[in-house]
Design a protein around this motif. Structure first.
Motif, PDB file in Angstrom:
ATOM      1  N   TYR A   1       0.803  -1.256   0.240  1.00 35.95           N
ATOM      2  CA  TYR A   1      -0.080   0.124   0.106  1.00 35.95           C
ATOM      3  C   TYR A   1       0.822   1.026   0.212  1.00 35.95           C
ATOM      4  CZ  TYR A   1      -3.662   2.982   1.301  1.00 35.95           C
ATOM      5  OH  TYR A   1      -4.905   4.069   1.377  1.00 35.95           O
ATOM      6  N   PRO A   2       0.444   2.358  -0.661  1.00 32.41           N
ATOM      7  CA  PRO A   2       1.422   3.445  -0.677  1.00 32.41           C
ATOM      8  C   PRO A   2       1.524   4.291   0.608  1.00 32.41           C
ATOM      9  CG  PRO A   2      -0.262   3.586  -2.393  1.00 32.41           C
ATOM     10  CD  PRO A   2      -0.560   2.332  -1.418  1.00 32.41           C
ATOM     11  N   ILE A   3       2.696   4.535   1.065  1.00 31.36           N
ATOM     12  CA  ILE A   3       3.007   5.281   2.116  1.00 31.36           C
ATOM     13  C   ILE A   3       4.410   6.020   2.000  1.00 31.36           C
ATOM     14  CG2 ILE A   3       3.959   3.292   3.605  1.00 31.36           C
ATOM     15  CD1 ILE A   3       2.778   5.024   6.107  1.00 31.36           C
ATOM     16  N   THR A   4       4.417   7.388   2.211  1.00 32.36           N
ATOM     17  CA  THR A   4       5.573   7.944   2.145  1.00 32.36           C
ATOM     18  C   THR A   4       6.356   7.734   3.320  1.00 32.36           C
ATOM     19  OG1 THR A   4       4.195  10.030   1.402  1.00 32.36           O
ATOM     20  CG2 THR A   4       6.875  10.436   2.190  1.00 32.36           C
TER      21      THR A   4
ATOM     22  N   THR B   1       6.686   4.555  -0.705  1.00 28.86           N
ATOM     23  CA  THR B   1       6.053   4.565  -1.938  1.00 28.86           C
ATOM     24  C   THR B   1       6.768   4.284  -3.450  1.00 28.86           C
ATOM     25  OG1 THR B   1       4.507   6.000  -1.081  1.00 28.86           O
ATOM     26  CG2 THR B   1       4.028   5.605  -3.287  1.00 28.86           C
TER      27      THR B   1
ATOM     28  N   MET C   1       6.210   1.686  -6.470  1.00 28.73           N
ATOM     29  CA  MET C   1       5.693   2.473  -7.608  1.00 28.73           C
ATOM     30  C   MET C   1       6.790   1.838  -8.861  1.00 28.73           C
ATOM     31  SD  MET C   1       4.937   6.437  -7.428  1.00 28.73           S
ATOM     32  CE  MET C   1       6.359   7.109  -7.980  1.00 28.73           C
TER      33      MET C   1
ATOM     34  N   SER D   1       6.071  -1.752  -9.652  1.00 27.86           N
ATOM     35  CA  SER D   1       5.050  -1.817 -10.384  1.00 27.86           C
ATOM     36  C   SER D   1       5.263  -1.645 -12.031  1.00 27.86           C
ATOM     37  CB  SER D   1       3.742  -1.156 -10.162  1.00 27.86           C
ATOM     38  OG  SER D   1       4.064   0.434  -9.899  1.00 27.86           O
ATOM     39  N   ASP D   2       6.272  -0.975 -12.301  1.00 28.29           N
ATOM     40  CA  ASP D   2       6.715  -0.673 -13.481  1.00 28.29           C
ATOM     41  C   ASP D   2       7.492  -1.994 -14.145  1.00 28.29           C
ATOM     42  OD1 ASP D   2       6.116   1.954 -13.860  1.00 28.29           O
ATOM     43  OD2 ASP D   2       8.104   2.716 -13.473  1.00 28.29           O
TER      44      ASP D   2
ATOM     45  N   ALA E   1       4.531  -4.207 -14.937  1.00 25.75           N
ATOM     46  CA  ALA E   1       3.620  -3.867 -16.104  1.00 25.75           C
ATOM     47  C   ALA E   1       4.498  -4.233 -17.265  1.00 25.75           C
ATOM     48  CB  ALA E   1       3.426  -2.465 -16.169  1.00 25.75           C
TER      49      ALA E   1
ATOM     50  N   PRO F   1      -2.379  -4.851  -5.402  1.00 21.86           N
ATOM     51  CA  PRO F   1      -2.467  -3.379  -4.834  1.00 21.86           C
ATOM     52  C   PRO F   1      -3.555  -3.196  -3.839  1.00 21.86           C
ATOM     53  CG  PRO F   1      -3.560  -3.591  -7.071  1.00 21.86           C
ATOM     54  CD  PRO F   1      -2.993  -4.898  -6.474  1.00 21.86           C
ATOM     55  N   VAL F   2      -3.211  -3.576  -2.673  1.00 26.96           N
ATOM     56  CA  VAL F   2      -4.187  -3.838  -1.402  1.00 26.96           C
ATOM     57  C   VAL F   2      -4.900  -2.436  -0.844  1.00 26.96           C
ATOM     58  CG1 VAL F   2      -3.451  -5.938  -0.430  1.00 26.96           C
ATOM     59  CG2 VAL F   2      -2.296  -3.962   0.281  1.00 26.96           C
ATOM     60  N   GLU F   3      -5.807  -2.475  -0.104  1.00 26.74           N
ATOM     61  CA  GLU F   3      -6.524  -1.333   0.291  1.00 26.74           C
ATOM     62  C   GLU F   3      -6.139  -1.010   1.801  1.00 26.74           C
ATOM     63  OE1 GLU F   3      -7.769  -4.445   0.348  1.00 26.74           O
ATOM     64  OE2 GLU F   3      -8.842  -4.843   2.334  1.00 26.74           O
ATOM     65  N   SER F   4      -5.041  -1.430   2.278  1.00 28.16           N
ATOM     66  CA  SER F   4      -4.253  -0.949   3.554  1.00 28.16           C
ATOM     67  C   SER F   4      -3.060  -1.969   3.853  1.00 28.16           C
ATOM     68  CB  SER F   4      -5.337  -0.974   4.832  1.00 28.16           C
ATOM     69  OG  SER F   4      -5.489  -2.271   5.153  1.00 28.16           O
ATOM     70  N   GLU F   5      -2.225  -1.410   4.831  1.00 26.11           N
ATOM     71  CA  GLU F   5      -1.264  -2.399   5.112  1.00 26.11           C
ATOM     72  C   GLU F   5      -1.688  -3.424   5.997  1.00 26.11           C
ATOM     73  OE1 GLU F   5      -1.222   1.008   5.535  1.00 26.11           O
ATOM     74  OE2 GLU F   5       0.436   1.845   4.560  1.00 26.11           O
TER      75      GLU F   5
END
Lengths: 399, 244
Positions: free
Chosen positions: A34-37, A40, A44, A47-48, A51, A61-65
């Motif tokens: 999950y994204p977090i500064t 991230t 990120m 994920s490239d 892809a 890409p989950v909805e929380s940690e």
């Protein structure tokens, strides 16, 4: 196993990108995050790779940690090689699940980009997050620079999956200070990384229908205690494994990482103990003081869990005065996590040098060599006059 | 003056140039000013993300909660101080993703809260990753080959309960936005305002928009007012559906 040294490729990368590169080379089966500064960037970038087909990883890409660590548990129990990355509050949100990972003996790897914990809100570096999970049964390595970020990212996989260990493992890089700073480092060839980590075969995967297993079932007064004891033993085994994997990695790269590392330590009278990127800052301070003819040194703790008590005690036992630097606060404790371990190590090995604990850099406050030089000056004073004032002190904070 | 509700000494904000959050803040301030809501009778609670900053710029007491925990905190504030007007301002990532479970249960309990959801279809603060509201096939920094899943349908989620208030509006439709906020504040229960907003820097440019203005024009062309009395809003309709 003796390994042939291979030539690395020099590149300039931020710590986060170095992790992403290592992850690309390791090609884990599953990554859930999950994204977090300031983490991230790792996922990120990764994920490239997903892809573009450069990795075969299933990226969730989950909805929380809380969900990311849960997904890691499912994927790892199913037999996959699994990784995630997180920081600060994200790790705090994983809390109950972290214990399930270690209690189920799942060798999940987490790339931790250290960030302070709310409140007040702060995205910058301190070690409250990883130190907050120090009793959760995870192996913990701390990275000094971006090269070590990359090196540890690869080594933790081998350590976690070692049959004598089978515990989740993390390596921690200081948020922004390493995560977002570009440094020169050398990358191994992809095939060398893949050969080094090998393939992972779970001993007890789900879906092996001839040998059904259940992870995490009810385990009460009858066997729970024994299972916890086994976890503790596995942590003890990990000490040798961390050293052994570091040695093999050294043969491969010429960069040897042990449990601890001394810097101008052997003949030093006054010593600081640190982990993470501050080790680099402290080395500069040591050089400055040595130029003035003062015998100072530094002990870097690379492996915090399990804590290499014997090695630390031997390295520090004969010193005149010691300052342990902590980048987290354990509220209400007499001293803070790293210092507590150092004192316990010295005490159980029969040493009692003069020792103080400095808390520094909370919430990303800058730590510079001059501050560490001041600490050495204080150690000299303590050596002659004894410790006056509290053992627990603070660096560069307003009263 | 509505400006009294904004900490002008804190401007410029930390939001990117062209961001729609300023518009939401101004409209909220204007509605509050018109209703006599201020620091003596109101509070603004926010979550983590770009939208979370909004509470800090408002001249009322507020709590900047953890990521996703906005609704339980706000609900408890309302419970302890029932006379206080409690306004939640948060993003789609905060409300529908990491706080999604709270959204379901807060809506079910139907407390008297006004929730303004800045819906920009991505996790904006962390750089524009795909989130719960990202349309399928959208290319984001975490889905360079296109988002894999269908987005969550916030209207359907809100309408799952026996009592609901769901408004859909955009930052282009300023008067409509203002009216939706006003109606939501007046609603004696859980009122959810789904505000389509542009994140030009971390989403829009990747979608091919050259400026925030272009995104706003896109909203103008795309969204039409729903007919009066509509029970359900179409995907390109703005309006309010409610049942008390």
């Amino acid at each position: 196993m003796t390994l042939q040294k291979v030539k690395g490729t020099p590149v300039a990368l931020e710590g986060d990108r170095a992790v992403a590169e290592a992850m690309r080379q390791m090609n884990p089966d599953v990554v859930a995050a999950y994204p977090i500064t300031p983490q991230t960037e790792i996922v990120m970038r990764f994920s490239d790779f997903v892809a573009s087909g450069e990795v075969e990883t299933e990226f969730i890409p989950v909805e929380s940690e809380h969900a990311s660590m849960s997904a890691c548990i499912g994927a790892c129990a199913a037999g996959g090689r699994v990784q995630t990355a997180s920081a600060g509050a994200g790790i705090a949100l994983m809390w109950e699940v972290l214990w399930v990972a270690s209690g189920s003996r799942l060798p999940i790897v987490m790339h931790v980009v250290n960030r302070s914990l709310s409140a007040p809100l702060n995205i910058h570096c301190d070690h409250s997050d990883s130190m907050g999970m120090r009793d959760a049964g995870w192996i913990q390595l701390y990275d000094e620079d971006v090269q070590e970020v990359y090196d540890n990212a690869i080594q933790v996989v081998r350590i976690a999956e070692h049959p004598d260990v089978l515990l989740p493992a993390l390596h921690a890089l200081d948020g922004f200070i390493l995560g977002h700073s570009v440094e020169r480092l050398e990358l191994l060839p992809d095939e060398a990384v893949q050969e080094f980590i090998g393939t992972y075969t779970s001993a007890y995967p789900l879906l092996d229908v001839d040998h059904p297993v259940t992870y995490g079932p009810m385990d009460l007064q009858d066997y729970f205690f024994e299972h916890k004891r086994q976890q503790a033993e596995a942590m003890v085994h990990a000490l040798d494994v961390v050293a052994q994997v570091g040695d093999e990695y050294g043969q491969l790269t010429g960069r040897y990482h042990g449990l601890i590392e001394g810097y101008r330590l052997e003949d030093a009278d006054y010593v600081t103990v640190a982990l993470g990127s501050t080790v680099g800052t402290a080395k500069t301070a040591v050089d400055q003081m040595r130029d003035e003819g003062i015998k100072v040194g530094l002990l870097k703790v690379r492996c915090f869990r399990p804590f290499p008590a014997t090695a630390v005690a031997r390295a520090l036992g004969d010193k005149k005065a010691i300052a342990v630097l902590d980048r987290s606060l354990s509220f209400g404790a007499q001293v803070n996590p790293l210092c507590l371990e150092v004192i316990a190590a010295l005490s159980t090995h029969g040493f009692a040098p003069k020792l103080v604990n400095y808390v520094y850099g909370l919430g990303g406050r800058d730590t510079v060599p001059a501050q560490i030089c001041d600490i050495y000056q204080e150690l000299i004073r303590i050596d002659s006059d004894g410790i006056t004032g509290p053992i627990l002190r603070y660096v560069a904070v307003r009263d | 003056m509505f400006k009294d509700l904004i900490k002008l000494d804190r401007l410029p904000t930390s939001w990117c140039p062209g961001c729609g959050l300023g518009q939401i803040m101004i409209q909220l301030a204007m509605v509050m000013d018109g209703l006599g809501l201020n620091h003596t009778n109101s509070t603004v609670i926010s979550g983590v993300g770009c939208t979370g900053r909004l509470a800090g710029y408002m001249n009322v007491d507020g709590i900047y909660t953890l990521h996703g925990r906005t609704l339980p905190v706000a609900e408890a504030v309302k419970l302890v101080s029932p006379d206080l007007k409690v306004i939640v301002v948060s993003g789609d990532g905060d409300l529908a993703s990491i706080g999604g479970n709270h959204l379901l249960h807060a809506a079910r309990r139907n407390p008297d809260l006004t929730v303004l959801c800045n819906n920009n279809n991505v996790y904006g603060l962390t750089g524009g990753q795909a989130g719960p509201t990202t349309p399928r096939n959208t290319k984001t920094v975490s889905t360079p080959a296109g988002a894999t899943y269908d987005p969550v349908n916030l209207q359907n989620l809100m309408k799952a309960g026996a009592r609901y208030f769901y408004a859909k509006t955009t930052v282009y439709h300023q008067l409509h936005l203002r009216n939706c906020i006003k109606e939501a504040i007046a609603w004696p229960g859980f009122a959810f305002v789904d505000i389509t907003c542009h994140c030009i820097e971390n989403n829009g440019r990747r979608l091919g928009f050259n400026s925030a203005y272009e995104m706003l024009q896109h909203f103008r062309r795309t969204y039409k007012r729903a007919p009066d009395g509509a029970e359900t809003l179409g995907p390109d309709e703005i309006g309010i559906v409610r049942q008390g």
